[in-house]
Motif scaffolding. Structure first.
Motif, short mmCIF file in Angstrom:
data_model
loop_
_atom_site.label_atom_id
_atom_site.label_comp_id
_atom_site.label_asym_id
_atom_site.label_seq_id
_atom_site.Cartn_x
_atom_site.Cartn_y
_atom_site.Cartn_z
N ALA A 43 31.18 -11.87 69.28
CA ALA A 43 32.24 -10.86 69.45
C ALA A 43 32.83 -10.93 70.85
O ALA A 43 34.05 -10.86 71.03
N ALA A 44 31.97 -11.09 71.85
CA ALA A 44 32.45 -11.17 73.23
C ALA A 44 33.29 -12.44 73.44
O ALA A 44 34.36 -12.39 74.06
N LEU A 45 32.81 -13.57 72.92
CA LEU A 45 33.54 -14.83 73.09
C LEU A 45 34.91 -14.79 72.40
O LEU A 45 35.90 -15.26 72.97
N VAL A 46 34.95 -14.23 71.21
CA VAL A 46 36.23 -14.13 70.50
C VAL A 46 37.18 -13.20 71.27
O VAL A 46 38.38 -13.49 71.40
N SER A 47 36.65 -12.12 71.81
CA SER A 47 37.49 -11.22 72.62
C SER A 47 38.03 -11.92 73.85
O SER A 47 39.20 -11.76 74.22
N GLU A 49 38.50 -15.14 74.18
CA GLU A 49 39.49 -16.12 73.72
C GLU A 49 40.83 -15.46 73.43
O GLU A 49 41.88 -15.96 73.82
N VAL A 50 40.79 -14.32 72.75
CA VAL A 50 42.03 -13.60 72.43
C VAL A 50 42.73 -13.17 73.72
O VAL A 50 43.94 -13.35 73.87
N PRO A 59 44.43 -20.61 76.65
CA PRO A 59 43.34 -20.70 75.67
C PRO A 59 42.23 -21.64 76.14
O PRO A 59 42.47 -22.55 76.92
N THR A 60 41.04 -21.36 75.66
CA THR A 60 39.91 -22.22 75.99
C THR A 60 39.84 -23.36 74.98
O THR A 60 40.46 -23.31 73.93
N HIS A 61 39.06 -24.35 75.30
CA HIS A 61 38.88 -25.48 74.38
C HIS A 61 37.46 -25.52 73.82
O HIS A 61 37.14 -26.41 73.04
N THR A 66 31.88 -23.32 69.93
CA THR A 66 30.67 -22.56 70.25
C THR A 66 30.41 -21.48 69.21
O THR A 66 29.28 -21.29 68.76
N VAL A 67 31.46 -20.76 68.81
CA VAL A 67 31.31 -19.71 67.81
C VAL A 67 30.84 -20.30 66.48
O VAL A 67 29.97 -19.73 65.81
N ASN A 68 31.37 -21.44 66.10
CA ASN A 68 30.91 -22.08 64.86
C ASN A 68 29.43 -22.44 64.93
O ASN A 68 28.69 -22.24 63.96
N TYR A 69 28.98 -22.97 66.04
CA TYR A 69 27.57 -23.31 66.20
C TYR A 69 26.71 -22.04 66.15
O TYR A 69 25.65 -22.02 65.53
#
Length: 181
Positions: A43-47, A49-50, A59-61, A66-69
């Motif tokens: 949730a933090a990483l997606v936030s 990224e948004v 945007p990050t690459h 990472t979220v998929n893993y």
């Protein structure tokens, strides 16, 4: 409060297997807690990224990969706890239509089959993880990591679920002596 030996499937385990069963359940719950922390991380990483993508146009690459893993880890760390608490999907129409003795034995048979299937799947996943390790195979994507890192979670989840199914098979409340007929 300790349960009687007739209800060992619920509550605190007793007898000579009490310590290993508590360790098993503790390891299982630990996996669930790690899974929850990883979900918060997603949730933090997606936030992040948004925010970076839409507010800073930067945007990050690496977050998508990472979220998929992490999703793989989240699922396979939580599955043993679902098994332990019988939170898995079950269609109980046949079991509910049977008497307590027949139902109890059929349920144990189902748990034993599930343990064997999960154990075999863990074994096969372990073999593949070993091959991935030996060959140095990396994941595809912008942020590549050794593939066995991801596969290790699959092995852990399936193996621990197999052990939990074995526990459900052999450590259940006593089956009555008759179906009451």
């Amino acid at each position: 409060m300790r349960q009687s030996s007739n209800s060992m499937g619920r509550g605190e385990p007793q007898g000579r297997f009490a310590a290993p069963l508590r360790l098993l359940d503790g390891l299982t719950r630990c996996g669930l807690y790690v899974s929850a922390v990883l979900m918060l991380s997603v949730a933090a990483l997606v936030s992040i990224e948004v925010g970076l993508r839409y507010f800073l146009n930067a945007p990050t690459h690496w977050i998508y990969d990472t979220v998929n893993y992490l999703f793989c880890a989240i699922i396979f760390l939580a599955v043993p706890e679902l098994t332990r608490t019988k939170g898995h999907i079950a269609i109980t129409l046949i079991l509910e239509s049977m008497g307590p003795v027949s139902s109890g034995w059929l349920q144990r048979g189902i748990y034993l089959i599930a343990a064997i299937v999960c154990g075999l799947a863990a074994y096969m996943a372990g073999i593949e993880a070993g091959k991935q390790f030996a060959r140095g195979i990396l994941t595809l994507g912008t942020f590549a990591v050794p593939k066995w890192w991801i596969s290790a979670f699959i092995v852990y989840g399936l193996a621990l679920s197999a052990v939990q199914f074995l526990k459900l098979t052999f450590i259940l409340p006593d089956i009555p002596e008759s179906d009451g007929a």
